[in-house]
Enzyme design. Sequence first.
Site, mmCIF file in Angstrom:
data_model
loop_
_atom_site.group_PDB
_atom_site.id
_atom_site.type_symbol
_atom_site.label_atom_id
_atom_site.label_comp_id
_atom_site.label_asym_id
_atom_site.label_seq_id
_atom_site.Cartn_x
_atom_site.Cartn_y
_atom_site.Cartn_z
ATOM 1 N N GLY A 46 0.861 -1.019 0.071
ATOM 2 C CA GLY A 46 -0.108 0.207 -0.033
ATOM 3 C C GLY A 46 0.862 1.365 -0.277
ATOM 4 O O GLY A 46 2.137 1.218 0.483
ATOM 5 N N GLN A 51 3.066 9.603 1.441
ATOM 6 C CA GLN A 51 4.358 9.297 1.384
ATOM 7 C C GLN A 51 5.259 9.744 0.423
ATOM 8 O O GLN A 51 6.714 9.080 0.189
ATOM 9 C CB GLN A 51 4.082 7.454 1.514
ATOM 10 C CG GLN A 51 3.669 7.105 2.873
ATOM 11 C CD GLN A 51 3.426 5.672 2.740
ATOM 12 O OE1 GLN A 51 2.473 5.262 2.335
ATOM 13 N NE2 GLN A 51 4.317 4.939 3.300
ATOM 14 N N CYS A 97 6.170 -0.461 7.472
ATOM 15 C CA CYS A 97 5.726 0.919 6.596
ATOM 16 C C CYS A 97 7.102 1.365 5.888
ATOM 17 O O CYS A 97 8.340 1.350 6.208
ATOM 18 C CB CYS A 97 5.399 2.004 7.710
ATOM 19 S SG CYS A 97 5.241 3.690 6.919
ATOM 20 N N LEU A 98 6.806 1.754 4.511
ATOM 21 C CA LEU A 98 7.581 2.153 3.568
ATOM 22 C C LEU A 98 8.462 3.277 4.004
ATOM 23 O O LEU A 98 9.600 3.783 3.549
ATOM 24 C CB LEU A 98 7.127 2.205 2.047
ATOM 25 C CG LEU A 98 6.517 0.804 1.462
ATOM 26 C CD1 LEU A 98 5.891 1.200 0.113
ATOM 27 C CD2 LEU A 98 7.724 -0.064 1.347
ATOM 28 N N HIS A 139 -4.101 1.378 7.447
ATOM 29 C CA HIS A 139 -2.778 1.627 7.757
ATOM 30 C C HIS A 139 -2.717 3.085 6.807
ATOM 31 O O HIS A 139 -1.994 4.202 7.210
ATOM 32 C CB HIS A 139 -1.702 0.585 7.129
ATOM 33 C CG HIS A 139 -0.231 1.218 7.120
ATOM 34 N ND1 HIS A 139 0.670 0.566 8.056
ATOM 35 C CD2 HIS A 139 0.437 1.862 6.284
ATOM 36 C CE1 HIS A 139 1.698 1.053 7.900
ATOM 37 N NE2 HIS A 139 1.530 2.034 6.931
ATOM 38 N N GLU A 140 -3.088 2.659 5.515
ATOM 39 C CA GLU A 140 -2.995 3.861 4.453
ATOM 40 C C GLU A 140 -4.116 4.916 4.767
ATOM 41 O O GLU A 140 -3.528 6.377 4.752
ATOM 42 C CB GLU A 140 -3.507 3.354 3.199
ATOM 43 C CG GLU A 140 -2.535 2.446 2.502
ATOM 44 C CD GLU A 140 -1.089 2.540 2.632
ATOM 45 O OE1 GLU A 140 -0.562 3.746 2.695
ATOM 46 O OE2 GLU A 140 -0.298 1.737 2.975
ATOM 47 N N HIS A 143 -2.344 7.352 7.041
ATOM 48 C CA HIS A 143 -1.407 8.351 6.669
ATOM 49 C C HIS A 143 -1.893 9.328 6.047
ATOM 50 O O HIS A 143 -1.285 10.537 6.232
ATOM 51 C CB HIS A 143 -0.798 7.647 5.421
ATOM 52 C CG HIS A 143 0.467 6.695 5.755
ATOM 53 N ND1 HIS A 143 1.706 7.142 6.313
ATOM 54 C CD2 HIS A 143 0.788 5.361 5.470
ATOM 55 C CE1 HIS A 143 2.381 6.271 6.487
ATOM 56 N NE2 HIS A 143 2.087 4.910 5.858
HETATM 57 ZN ZN ZN Z 1 2.890 3.230 5.845
#
Ligand code: ZN
Length: 176
Positions: A46, A51, A97-98, A139-140, A143
């Site tokens: 995701g 991000q 998380c990226l 999670h997204e 953000h």
């Molecule tokens: Zn994340």
Amino acid sequence: MAILEIVLEGDPRLRQKATRIRSVDDALRRLAADMRETMLDAPGVGLAAPQIGVLRRLIVVHVPAGHDEDDDPEVNLALVNPEIVRAVGRQVGPEGCLSIPGWYGDVPRSDAITVKALDLDNKDVRLKAHGYLARVIQHEIDHLDGVLFVDRIEDKSSLRRVEDDEEDERMDAGAA
Ligand code: ZN
């Protein structure tokens, strides 16, 4: 399409609230395509617009087939202004998380959610998700509100660094 630079924890843009998108246009569709390419390249399951430093309410999701159950299909989503309108149950599971590379922790989430959003054709969509897919979407959406998964960890001792060679654990949790 282009692979975009992913913003890392510590960047103030990850802590701001993203703004609603008024309508979907070609520029937004291009952004979604670039975000998808960036997510797949990372690789991640995701990605939210903040991000990549864009403070707008857009997320993309890619969950491979068979993540929870063998017959679960692959899921690919691009959601504009996603909003959780119903949430039930509770699950606790690993997330990465990226924007916080290499770190994983056990995060409580709702087990099943109903989400309302616009799709890239500017149409209203409503979708139901449970299990892992519900986890990734929550999670997204976090953000978009400047919330990171580490904020939600109840058992702080579950936060752990996973090295690149621990492939099994990385794949199980995914990063988003
Ligand atoms: Zn994340």
